[in-house]
Design a protein around this motif. Sequence first.
Motif, PDB file in Angstrom:
ATOM      1  N   UNK A 130       2.994  13.567   6.992  1.00 21.75           N
ATOM      2  CA  UNK A 130       3.711  13.806   5.735  1.00 21.75           C
ATOM      3  C   UNK A 130       3.613  12.650   4.755  1.00 21.75           C
ATOM      4  N   UNK A 131       2.936  11.574   5.144  1.00 16.94           N
ATOM      5  CA  UNK A 131       2.902  10.405   4.280  1.00 16.94           C
ATOM      6  C   UNK A 131       2.251  10.694   2.934  1.00 16.94           C
ATOM      7  N   UNK A 132       1.165  11.438   2.928  1.00 16.30           N
ATOM      8  CA  UNK A 132       0.487  11.712   1.664  1.00 16.30           C
ATOM      9  C   UNK A 132       1.389  12.460   0.692  1.00 16.30           C
ATOM     10  N   UNK A 159      -1.769  -0.166   8.215  1.00 16.56           N
ATOM     11  CA  UNK A 159      -2.307   0.936   7.410  1.00 16.56           C
ATOM     12  C   UNK A 159      -1.572   1.167   6.099  1.00 16.56           C
ATOM     13  N   UNK A 160      -0.396   0.564   5.914  1.00 14.58           N
ATOM     14  CA  UNK A 160       0.448   0.973   4.792  1.00 14.58           C
ATOM     15  C   UNK A 160      -0.184   0.667   3.439  1.00 14.58           C
ATOM     16  N   UNK A 161      -0.860  -0.471   3.309  1.00 10.20           N
ATOM     17  CA  UNK A 161      -1.490  -0.772   2.016  1.00 10.20           C
ATOM     18  C   UNK A 161      -2.622   0.205   1.724  1.00 10.20           C
ATOM     19  N   UNK A 162      -3.368   0.591   2.755  1.00  6.23           N
ATOM     20  CA  UNK A 162      -4.435   1.583   2.571  1.00  6.23           C
ATOM     21  C   UNK A 162      -3.866   2.928   2.140  1.00  6.23           C
ATOM     22  N   UNK A 163      -2.699   3.300   2.674  1.00  6.44           N
ATOM     23  CA  UNK A 163      -2.046   4.545   2.264  1.00  6.44           C
ATOM     24  C   UNK A 163      -1.708   4.518   0.771  1.00  6.44           C
ATOM     25  N   UNK A 164      -1.227   3.374   0.302  1.00 11.42           N
ATOM     26  CA  UNK A 164      -0.941   3.214  -1.127  1.00 11.42           C
ATOM     27  C   UNK A 164      -2.209   3.432  -1.953  1.00 11.42           C
ATOM     28  N   UNK A 165      -3.274   2.787  -1.541  1.00  9.22           N
ATOM     29  CA  UNK A 165      -4.517   2.841  -2.310  1.00  9.22           C
ATOM     30  C   UNK A 165      -5.083   4.251  -2.344  1.00  9.22           C
ATOM     31  N   UNK A 166      -5.024   4.954  -1.220  1.00 11.80           N
ATOM     32  CA  UNK A 166      -5.531   6.327  -1.171  1.00 11.80           C
ATOM     33  C   UNK A 166      -4.689   7.265  -2.033  1.00 11.80           C
ATOM     34  N   UNK A 167      -3.407   6.919  -2.220  1.00 13.23           N
ATOM     35  CA  UNK A 167      -2.530   7.736  -3.056  1.00 13.23           C
ATOM     36  C   UNK A 167      -2.731   7.463  -4.541  1.00 13.23           C
ATOM     37  N   UNK A 172      -3.325  -2.316  -7.996  1.00 17.22           N
ATOM     38  CA  UNK A 172      -2.763  -3.669  -7.883  1.00 17.22           C
ATOM     39  C   UNK A 172      -1.861  -3.789  -6.645  1.00 17.22           C
ATOM     40  N   UNK A 173      -2.282  -3.151  -5.560  1.00 17.01           N
ATOM     41  CA  UNK A 173      -1.470  -3.189  -4.347  1.00 17.01           C
ATOM     42  C   UNK A 173      -1.454  -4.594  -3.759  1.00 17.01           C
ATOM     43  N   UNK A 205       6.087  -6.339   3.207  1.00 16.74           N
ATOM     44  CA  UNK A 205       6.556  -5.814   1.926  1.00 16.74           C
ATOM     45  C   UNK A 205       5.318  -5.432   1.115  1.00 16.74           C
ATOM     46  N   UNK A 206       5.199  -4.161   0.789  1.00 20.74           N
ATOM     47  CA  UNK A 206       4.001  -3.656   0.105  1.00 20.74           C
ATOM     48  C   UNK A 206       4.405  -3.015  -1.218  1.00 20.74           C
ATOM     49  N   UNK A 207       3.684  -3.336  -2.277  1.00 20.49           N
ATOM     50  CA  UNK A 207       3.947  -2.649  -3.526  1.00 20.49           C
ATOM     51  C   UNK A 207       2.649  -2.218  -4.185  1.00 20.49           C
ATOM     52  N   UNK A 208       2.770  -1.223  -5.049  1.00 19.63           N
ATOM     53  CA  UNK A 208       1.640  -0.737  -5.820  1.00 19.63           C
ATOM     54  C   UNK A 208       2.129  -0.213  -7.147  1.00 19.63           C
ATOM     55  N   UNK A 209       1.236  -0.157  -8.133  1.00 17.69           N
ATOM     56  CA  UNK A 209       1.582   0.215  -9.498  1.00 17.69           C
ATOM     57  C   UNK A 209       0.922   1.557  -9.856  1.00 17.69           C
ATOM     58  N   UNK A 210       1.708   2.448 -10.434  1.00 10.81           N
ATOM     59  CA  UNK A 210       1.150   3.691 -10.975  1.00 10.81           C
ATOM     60  C   UNK A 210       0.442   3.366 -12.282  1.00 10.81           C
TER      61      UNK A 210
END
Length: 257
Positions: free
Chosen positions: A105-107, A168-176, A180-181, A250-255
């Motif tokens: 369900x992560x995606x 894997x969490x940063x990769x999940x951000x990038x795939x979404x 700037x993750x 702690x992971x962040x990403x920008x829309x």
Amino acid sequence: MAIYQGYGGPLNGLPDPRLLQRVLDITCGPGDWGLEVAFSHPHLEVAGIDVSRAVIDYANAKARSQGLRNASFGVMGILDELDFSDNTFDLIHGSFLSVRVPRESWNSVLKECWRILRPGGVLRLIDTDGVVTNSSICESFNELVCRAFHTAGYGFSPDGRSLGITPVIETLFQKAGFQHTHCTPYQINFSADTPSWMEVYRSLEVIGRLLQTVLTQEGAVADADMEQAYKRGIIELLAADFCGIWPFVSVYGVKPE
């Protein structure tokens, strides 16, 4: 909470709070993170959601008792479509999604966060693969929890020896689609007689009960086995020679704008 102070405060490393207006905590629990943000930055409008009516009622009661009119909390499940309009929030925060979001369900969860973030908004998640201690009882409890969540369909470990979220969490951000993750590791030392010892103990005491409820309801572990392991682990945490660290990321990403 100690986990928020461990990385320098609830908004450390994020955009200047003066540039933010609306903030959402998608796994707010009793509201600790949101209440601290609302108190420290009274110009912000802070919202929190959780699937538990009991913790939401508690969070709203705390907000009222502290006179925080800029903080509100509501019952909402992050696995469902969220009852917010597109492009609503400047910042979305979440903690421990690894034990709240099944791996399949992560995606969809990240897609929903993307929808309600404004362009240029930030998603920041904090997560962990579990504690590391010198206690065989605590290590056994941690292994029991991780294997049970793996069996129930949570986490990304290939064998259930950990939750497997931190690699894997940063990769999940990038795939979404987030840009700037950035992933920052840190840890809390909660060994006996350290400043964080009792605060982390109380946190783990509550988290342990919540995990017990979730895992027994999922049928991933027998209630009696979980109860015995939990009680022994909590006692061991109070030993004078207890040593432990709690690693996080702690992971962040920008829309994109």
